[in-house]
Design an enzyme around this catalytic site. Structure first.
Site, PDB file in Angstrom:
ATOM      1  N   THR A  49       0.834  -1.202   0.000  1.00 55.17           N
ATOM      2  CA  THR A  49       0.000   0.000   0.000  1.00 55.17           C
ATOM      3  C   THR A  49       0.872   1.258   0.000  1.00 55.17           C
ATOM      4  OG1 THR A  49      -1.585  -1.250   1.314  1.00 55.17           O
ATOM      5  CG2 THR A  49      -1.957   1.114   1.129  1.00 55.17           C
ATOM      6  N   THR A  50       2.000   1.201   0.688  1.00 59.33           N
ATOM      7  CA  THR A  50       2.922   2.339   0.733  1.00 59.33           C
ATOM      8  C   THR A  50       3.463   2.670  -0.656  1.00 59.33           C
ATOM      9  OG1 THR A  50       3.491   1.755   3.003  1.00 59.33           O
ATOM     10  CG2 THR A  50       5.008   3.218   1.877  1.00 59.33           C
ATOM     11  N   TYR A 112     -13.579  -2.717   1.277  1.00 57.66           N
ATOM     12  CA  TYR A 112     -14.847  -2.134   0.825  1.00 57.66           C
ATOM     13  C   TYR A 112     -16.008  -3.130   0.823  1.00 57.66           C
ATOM     14  CZ  TYR A 112     -18.164   0.941  -1.456  1.00 57.66           C
ATOM     15  OH  TYR A 112     -19.266   1.703  -1.714  1.00 57.66           O
ATOM     16  N   TYR A 138      -2.483 -10.063   5.218  1.00 58.56           N
ATOM     17  CA  TYR A 138      -2.247  -8.679   5.656  1.00 58.56           C
ATOM     18  C   TYR A 138      -3.557  -8.129   6.205  1.00 58.56           C
ATOM     19  CZ  TYR A 138      -0.903  -3.690   5.230  1.00 58.56           C
ATOM     20  OH  TYR A 138      -0.644  -2.359   5.464  1.00 58.56           O
ATOM     21  N   ARG A 143      -7.692   0.422   6.906  1.00 58.25           N
ATOM     22  CA  ARG A 143      -7.802   0.698   5.477  1.00 58.25           C
ATOM     23  C   ARG A 143      -8.906  -0.115   4.806  1.00 58.25           C
ATOM     24  NH1 ARG A 143      -3.883   3.507   2.650  1.00 58.25           N
ATOM     25  NH2 ARG A 143      -1.981   4.054   3.791  1.00 58.25           N
ATOM     26  N   LYS A 167       1.013 -10.223   8.234  1.00 55.34           N
ATOM     27  CA  LYS A 167       1.366  -8.870   8.656  1.00 55.34           C
ATOM     28  C   LYS A 167       0.146  -8.350   9.401  1.00 55.34           C
ATOM     29  CE  LYS A 167       2.412  -4.209   6.935  1.00 55.34           C
ATOM     30  NZ  LYS A 167       2.578  -3.350   5.730  1.00 55.34           N
ATOM     31  N   ILE A 209       6.943  -5.331   8.828  1.00 56.33           N
ATOM     32  CA  ILE A 209       6.987  -4.734   7.491  1.00 56.33           C
ATOM     33  C   ILE A 209       6.657  -3.270   7.705  1.00 56.33           C
ATOM     34  CG2 ILE A 209       5.961  -4.659   5.195  1.00 56.33           C
ATOM     35  CD1 ILE A 209       5.542  -7.695   5.418  1.00 56.33           C
TER      36      ILE A 209
END
Length: 294
Positions: A49-50, A112, A138, A143, A167, A209
């Site tokens: 995502t980063t 979502y 993850y 988010r 993660k 991470i």
């Protein structure tokens, strides 16, 4: 060597540098890769995502994967981020993306749609069965809008052979402790919350991470190694100066925060893609002031 052994320590969730016209700045990406590896980070996660993956197209993702493999050239392991809320599409991607040089795939919980825990389980089961590489779950409910409960993580860990780790970025130490208590012996558990890494190391996690490892790779990875060695006095000494960094990294947006730091350090241009915008002037000035203090 299993994934838990390969990915012990610090992984940097690397940003995607852009030029002023928002094309991928591959020269800056190479510079950043060398900076991160040269300062002791154990592995790199590309297309997390980063890395602003929601605003990268397929060809850009493929180009970034191949470029990253080429420039790292086996110096450290590489994990590739492939996730989404369309299970069939994620399955197609893990089957078709160039993953031969990756050690694992990091796949974010579907966002979502807000699936049930059974839906989350079946989503990951389908991906794991299709993937040529081990899957690292993850969980990032801030988010995605849905928390993957410890019971679901543990069910996947025990029942799906190709699920190799998680993660955990739920900002929930008690959930992390439950996973650590009941995980299989070879199941990797890493943090996704930079500000909670130090106490979670005391609970038994295998590493992190990290976003902060982009801009402070040596100090951060040294802190993690000290924690893994149970030298928490040394780890705290390294972590305390980074507390302000963690706050600035996430006060407005990730990766706007980390890109603000890397810009002040001279590694990248301060460019993000909409709907993300650069840090506001006031926060950027705080970042600049922190960097100026050395």
């Amino acid at each position: 060597m299993n994934i838990r052994e390969q990915l012990k320590g610090t992984g940097a969730a690397i940003v995607t540098p852009f030029n002023q016209d928002e094309t991928v700045d591959f020269a800056a990406l190479e510079k950043l890769i060398n900076f991160i590896i040269g300062n002791g980070v154990e592995y790199i996660v590309t297309l997390g995502t980063t890395g602003e993956t929601p605003t990268l197209d397929k060809q850009e993702k493929l180009d970034i994967i191949n470029f990253t493999f080429e420039k790292i050239n086996g110096r450290v392991p590489v994990v590739v981020g492939i996730g989404g809320n369309n299970t069939r599409e994620v399955v197609e991607q893990v089957q078709s993306y160039p993953l031969d040089k990756a050690v694992a795939v990091l796949s974010a919980c579907p966002y979502y749609n807000k699936p049930s825990q059974e839906g989350i389980f079946q989503h990951y089961k389908a991906i794991a069965e299709a993937s040529p590489k081990p899957i690292i779950l993850y969980n990032v409910p801030g988010r995605t809008g849905r928390n993957m409960e410890a019971s679901t993580t543990l069910r996947l860990a025990h029942e799906v052979a190709n699920v190799a780790g998680i993660k955990e970025a739920g900002n929930n130490i008690s959930q992390c402790i439950q996973i650590l208590k009941d995980r299989p012996a070879d199941f990797l558990v890493v943090s996704g919350d930079d500000d909670l890494v130090l106490p979670e190391l005391a609970c038994g996690i295998d590493g992190v991470i990290s976003v902060a490892a982009n801009c402070y790779p040596k100090q951060f990875s040294d802190m993690v190694r000290a924690g893994l060695a149970s030298d928490f006095a040394a780890a705290k000494k390294l972590n305390d100066p980074l507390l302000e960094v963690y706050n600035l990294l996430f006060t407005e947006n990730n990766p706007a925060g980390v890109k603000g730091f890397l810009f002040e350090m001279g590694y990248i241009k301060n460019v993000v893609r909409l709907p993300v915008t650069p840090l506001s002037e006031g926060i950027q000035q705080k970042v600049k002031a922190y960097c100026a203090r050395g």
